[in-house]
Design an enzyme around this catalytic site. Structure first.
Site: not given
Length: 457
Positions: A352, A378, A348, A343, A335
């Site tokens: 990404d 994630e 975002h 974010n 994770d």
């Protein structure tokens, strides 16, 4: 021996293609059924928030029950979106002024025990559609933290839109498959007709040969009788000449009939050869399309590594192989730490790019026999066949350090990236779910212990 133009060979080949298409159609129907069932559960969970929303939810449930079309669902979307938007209090109004106050403790309980599992399951189904993957990622990022009542209307509105798009795409795919099936059946009918015509032509040719044989035998027999019964040599010559002329006429008529049949057969053969080439090209195109769709359905659109569906297939294979050969196999769940903060701080697009960088690092450091996939949001998952737990832990530590050392910048600003992981070894009584849950619990402990570390279970 079966040849390339053998009708039975082509019939079997294209019936196999039809079977594959029917299997794909059944899969689409199963996905559609699952989506409708999940939407129904989500509607049930959302009932009671507001009377206007309750009415639109009941309308949606009614449409789902009677197998409504995508257009009908699309027409309902504006009213449902408006009802969801009405949950927000007017600008300048005190919180809770638009409707009755909500017990926040009860709201949290409903979210954790009912809404979140439904949302996660629904998103997993929507992720099967590669073109919706980016929108699903956006929605998953909103679900990374606690879901507040203020966020719920936006989440429900986006989910409604995604489900509508998915159902519409499934309907389109079903219609395309049905069209292809109809096209294939028509082509097979043409082949059947060709085979029947060929059989008729062969029968007719045999009948012509029998007729010619009967005529020749009759003329020769009559010629012999004339020779035996006639005493005049001149008369015998005339009779023999007439019989020979008749035989020659019969042969010419036979050759004309055969030439007609040969020309007709050649034309039919050329036409069928052209049809077979068309069918073969269509089958190759369809086969390539199905292969591409099957490959894309197991690849994560953002990170270009395998997705959760690919992981679920691979873990079942590895469990079967592990039970058979008993070689040590480990599972690692990863994770990205503080991903929501990334974010929120950088946007975002930065999030990404972080996921892409982490995926590239994982994919570049595993062995050929290992497997890594993006599990969702994630979170990543890794399968390490032939690896003892101690070695898997050491490998995970190396990967964790490598990611922490990545010098990642977004628009000139340094972005710190760290990951946490939970590692476990497969046990004899494990199912895929049990093994993953154990690794996930270890990941949870790593998070609770401060993040940027690996914990074994």
């Amino acid at each position: 021996m079966t040849t390339a133009t053998d009708p039975d060979h082509w019939r079997k080949k294209y019936f196999d293609s039809l079977d594959k298409l029917e299997s794909e159609k059944l899969q689409f129907r199963a996905i559609e059924t699952a989506l409708k069932r999940l939407v129904g559960r989500l509607c049930t969970a959302a009932i009671g928030l507001a009377p206007q929303l309750d009415q639109q939810i009941r309308n949606l449930q009614a449409l789902i029950r009677r197998e409504a079309t995508a257009e009908e669902l699309e027409r309902l979307t504006p009213a449902l979106t408006e009802a969801i938007g009405a949950l927000d209090p007017p600008i300048g109004a005190a919180p809770g002024a638009a409707h009755e106050p909500i017990d926040t403790a009860h709201e949290a309980t409903v979210e954790d025990s009912r809404l979140r599992p439904i949302l996660i399951t629904l998103l997993a189904e929507l992720r099967r559609d590669g073109e919706l993957a980016q929108q699903v990622d956006t929605l998953e990022s909103k679900l990374a933290g606690p879901l507040s009542s203020a966020q719920l209307p936006d989440v429900l509105a986006l989910l409604t839109e995604l489900v509508g798009q998915r159902i519409q795409r499934i309907e389109g795919a079903k219609q395309e498959i049905e069209s292809l099936l109809s096209h294939m059946v028509g082509k097979l009918d043409e082949i059947g007709k060709f085979v029947a015509e060929q059989h008729h032509s062969q029968s007719q040719s045999q009948a012509n040969s029998d007729t010619l044989n009967t005529q020749l035998v009759g003329e020769i027999k009559a010629m012999g009788e004339t020779v035996e019964s006639s005493g005049d040599l001149q008369q015998i010559r005339q009779q023999v000449r007439r019989r020979l002329d008749t035989i020659d006429r019969h042969l010419q008529e036979f050759r004309q009939r055969e030439a007609t049949f040969v020309a007709a057969n050649r034309a039919r053969s050329e036409q069928m050869r052209s049809r077979i080439f068309e069918l073969e090209a269509e089958a190759k195109r369809l086969h390539t399309q199905l292969q591409d769709e099957r490959r894309l359905s197991t690849i994560d659109a953002l990170t270009r590594i395998p997705n959760r569906l690919a992981y679920e297939k691979r873990i079942e294979e590895e469990l079967h192989r592990w039970r058979r050969f008993k070689q040590p196999t480990c599972l690692a769940v990863w994770d990205v730490d503080h991903f929501k903060r990334i974010n929120d701080t950088y946007g975002h697009r930065a999030g990404d790019r972080v996921l892409q960088v982490v995926a590239e690092c994982f994919a570049g450091r595993i062995r050929n026999t290992d497997f890594v996939a993006r599990y969702g949001g994630e979170e990543f998952v890794m399968i390490l066949p032939g690896t003892q737990l101690a070695d898997a832990t050491q490998l995970s530590e190396k990967m964790r350090l490598a990611i922490a050392e990545i010098g990642f910048h977004f628009r000139g600003s340094p972005v710190s990236i760290t990951v946490s992981s939970g590692v476990t070894a497969l046990l004899p009584e494990d199912s895929a779910e049990v093994a993953f849950d154990r690794a996930d619990q270890a990941l949870y402990r790593a998070k609770q212990s401060g993040r940027n570390r690996c914990v074994t279970a």
